[in-house]
Design an enzyme around this catalytic site. Structure first.
Site, PDB file in Angstrom:
ATOM      1  CG  ASP A 286      -0.966 141.638  45.435  1.00 17.14           C
ATOM      2  OD1 ASP A 286      -1.117 141.749  46.677  1.00 17.14           O
ATOM      3  OD2 ASP A 286      -0.093 140.905  44.921  1.00 17.14           O
TER       4      ASP A 286
ATOM      5  CE1 TYR B 288       9.091 143.486  56.291  1.00 18.02           C
ATOM      6  CE2 TYR B 288       9.541 143.469  58.649  1.00 18.02           C
ATOM      7  CZ  TYR B 288       8.644 143.472  57.600  1.00 18.02           C
ATOM      8  OH  TYR B 288       7.288 143.474  57.860  1.00 18.02           O
TER       9      TYR B 288
ATOM     10  CB  THR C  21       4.212 135.182  59.494  1.00 13.96           C
ATOM     11  OG1 THR C  21       2.779 135.103  59.459  1.00 13.96           O
ATOM     12  CG2 THR C  21       4.646 136.631  59.542  1.00 13.96           C
TER      13      THR C  21
ATOM     14  CB  VAL D 202       3.798 149.341  45.255  1.00 13.72           C
ATOM     15  CG1 VAL D 202       2.346 148.944  45.438  1.00 13.72           C
ATOM     16  CG2 VAL D 202       4.745 148.404  45.978  1.00 13.72           C
TER      17      VAL D 202
ATOM     18  CB  VAL E   7      -0.289 139.443  61.549  1.00 13.32           C
ATOM     19  CG1 VAL E   7      -1.693 139.133  61.046  1.00 13.32           C
ATOM     20  CG2 VAL E   7      -0.298 140.695  62.425  1.00 13.32           C
TER      21      VAL E   7
HETATM   22  P1  NAD Z   1       1.417 138.854  52.496  1.00 15.88           P
HETATM   23  O1  NAD Z   1       2.637 138.272  51.891  1.00 15.88           O
HETATM   24  O2  NAD Z   1       0.308 137.951  52.882  1.00 15.88           O
HETATM   25  O3  NAD Z   1       0.840 140.007  51.551  1.00 15.88           O
HETATM   26  C1  NAD Z   1       1.688 140.938  50.927  1.00 15.88           C
HETATM   27  C2  NAD Z   1       1.139 141.219  49.549  1.00 15.88           C
HETATM   28  O4  NAD Z   1       1.978 142.209  48.933  1.00 15.88           O
HETATM   29  C3  NAD Z   1       1.151 139.981  48.632  1.00 15.88           C
HETATM   30  O5  NAD Z   1      -0.132 139.752  48.091  1.00 15.88           O
HETATM   31  C4  NAD Z   1       2.154 140.344  47.559  1.00 15.88           C
HETATM   32  O6  NAD Z   1       1.846 139.804  46.281  1.00 15.88           O
HETATM   33  C5  NAD Z   1       2.067 141.875  47.563  1.00 15.88           C
HETATM   34  N1  NAD Z   1       3.245 142.485  46.948  1.00 15.88           N
HETATM   35  C6  NAD Z   1       4.545 142.115  47.102  1.00 15.88           C
HETATM   36  N2  NAD Z   1       5.327 142.881  46.337  1.00 15.88           N
HETATM   37  C7  NAD Z   1       4.516 143.760  45.696  1.00 15.88           C
HETATM   38  C8  NAD Z   1       4.748 144.801  44.755  1.00 15.88           C
HETATM   39  N3  NAD Z   1       5.987 145.096  44.312  1.00 15.88           N
HETATM   40  N4  NAD Z   1       3.692 145.497  44.304  1.00 15.88           N
HETATM   41  C9  NAD Z   1       2.443 145.199  44.727  1.00 15.88           C
HETATM   42  N5  NAD Z   1       2.165 144.219  45.588  1.00 15.88           N
HETATM   43  C10 NAD Z   1       3.191 143.500  46.084  1.00 15.88           C
HETATM   44  O7  NAD Z   1       1.931 139.667  53.773  1.00 15.88           O
HETATM   45  P2  NAD Z   1       1.158 140.318  55.002  1.00 15.88           P
HETATM   46  O8  NAD Z   1       1.566 139.579  56.211  1.00 15.88           O
HETATM   47  O9  NAD Z   1      -0.273 140.525  54.707  1.00 15.88           O
HETATM   48  O10 NAD Z   1       1.916 141.710  55.054  1.00 15.88           O
HETATM   49  C11 NAD Z   1       1.308 142.924  54.660  1.00 15.88           C
HETATM   50  C12 NAD Z   1       2.168 144.069  55.176  1.00 15.88           C
HETATM   51  O11 NAD Z   1       2.227 143.972  56.598  1.00 15.88           O
HETATM   52  C13 NAD Z   1       3.617 144.010  54.678  1.00 15.88           C
HETATM   53  O12 NAD Z   1       4.054 145.329  54.415  1.00 15.88           O
HETATM   54  C14 NAD Z   1       4.387 143.456  55.858  1.00 15.88           C
HETATM   55  O13 NAD Z   1       5.716 143.907  55.890  1.00 15.88           O
HETATM   56  C15 NAD Z   1       3.576 144.041  57.014  1.00 15.88           C
HETATM   57  N6  NAD Z   1       3.716 143.311  58.270  1.00 15.88           N
HETATM   58  C16 NAD Z   1       3.316 142.012  58.373  1.00 15.88           C
HETATM   59  C17 NAD Z   1       3.452 141.364  59.592  1.00 15.88           C
HETATM   60  C18 NAD Z   1       3.034 139.933  59.784  1.00 15.88           C
HETATM   61  O14 NAD Z   1       3.334 139.364  60.846  1.00 15.88           O
HETATM   62  N7  NAD Z   1       2.328 139.317  58.835  1.00 15.88           N
HETATM   63  C19 NAD Z   1       3.990 142.024  60.691  1.00 15.88           C
HETATM   64  C20 NAD Z   1       4.389 143.350  60.552  1.00 15.88           C
HETATM   65  C21 NAD Z   1       4.235 143.992  59.333  1.00 15.88           C
END
Ligand code: NAD
Length: 254
Positions: free
Chosen positions: A37, A155, A193, A63, A188
């Site tokens: 992360d 996005y 969110t 990443v 989620v």
């Molecule tokens: P989150 O913000 O809780 O977690 C995302 C993590 O990614 C964070 O810990 C952040 O530090 C890390 N991150 C950000 N930029 C980074 C980088 N450059 N290198 C490494 N790590 C990095 O979000 P989440 O809700 O757990 O989302 C996880 C994935 O699920 C994301 O790709 C998001 O687009 C996708 N997603 C989430 C939802 C939702 O409703 N939560 C819905 C659809 C898709």
């Protein structure tokens, strides 16, 4: 269940939300888990939850960096001696419409969500392609990687990209025994969110948009991600699986 005994799985975005839930699920099922992360404090905090420290390896990593992703995969392979699975969860928001989206924001979102997913898959595939054993990758796309979402232009572009490269990698990597699938989650509840759920009216609308009347939990995404890594999903590759409580199941009737 101990489906992951003796297996090594890498998880990006592992410090929060869906990624952290994936780490927990895999650890609970016996895996050694490599957490990556961009947030080093949070990575340490999540890694410290686990008692069997031999099975947990955390690293700060962006990443979107080819050097860092390659180095991370090599470091995990060196530490554990093998690589079995990869879950790409790292992601950031990207707001703005075609009329007002800022190109620098666009580039940043694409760099993390799309380049980052591509680079991790590339590093992983290059590291294991000669192994001749089954491997699997799960990319976290989104409902926004299946349908358009107004005012989320960068996005949406990044997540359609994730869905597209998942299908393409499924085709390319099948001959190497590497399966590649994506999950398209509905809404989620995670730090990503949280701001939406803080608004009661918005939270109500979100729940109404899901056929089952509620948002998802990170653990419900992690459960499907874990399944996709196992041999129970041995005939699945190049698929984009909606795990969304029916959010994308239908269009509104008029
Ligand atoms: P989150 O913000 O809780 O977690 C995302 C993590 O990614 C964070 O810990 C952040 O530090 C890390 N991150 C950000 N930029 C980074 C980088 N450059 N290198 C490494 N790590 C990095 O979000 P989440 O809700 O757990 O989302 C996880 C994935 O699920 C994301 O790709 C998001 O687009 C996708 N997603 C989430 C939802 C939702 O409703 N939560 C819905 C659809 C898709």
């Amino acid at each position: 269940m101990n489906r992951f005994n003796g297996k090594v799985v890498l998880v990006t975005g592992a410090a929060s939300g869906i990624g952290a839930a994936c780490v927990q699920r895999l650890y609970d099922e016996g895996a050694s888990v490599a957490l990556a992360d961009i947030n080093p404090q949070l990575i340490d905090e999540v890694a410290s939850r686990f008692t069997d420290t031999e099975r947990v390896f955390g690293a700060a990593l962006d990443v979107s960096s080819p050097e860092q992703t390659t180095a991370f995969v090599a470091a995990v392979q060196k530490k554990f001696g093998q690589l079995n699975g990869l879950i790409n969860c790292a992601g950031i928001k990207g707001v703005g419409s075609v009329l007002d989206a800022d190109i620098e924001d666009w580039k940043n979102v694409m760099a993390v969500n799309l380049d980052g997913t591509f680079l991790m898959c590339q590093a992983f595939a290059r590291a294991v392609r000669d192994d001749q054993t089954s491997r699997a990758i799960v990319n976290i796309s989104s409902g926004a990687g299946i349908l358009g979402v107004p005012n989320r232009m960068p996005y949406v572009a990044s997540k359609f990209g994730v869905s597209g490269i998942t299908r393409t990698m499924g085709a390319e990597l099948g001959p190497y025994g590497i399966r590649v699938n994506a999950i398209a989650p509905g809404m989620v509840r995670t730090p990503f969110t949280a701001y939406m759920f803080n608004d009661p009216e918005k939270a109500k609308r979100i729940r109404a948009a899901h056929a089952i009347g509620r948002e998802g939990e990170p653990e419900e995404i992690a459960a499907v991600a874990a399944f996709l890594l196992t041999d129970d999903a041995s005939f699945m590759t190049g698929a984009v699986v909606s795990v969304d409580g029916g959010q994308t199941a239908c269009i509104a009737s008029v």
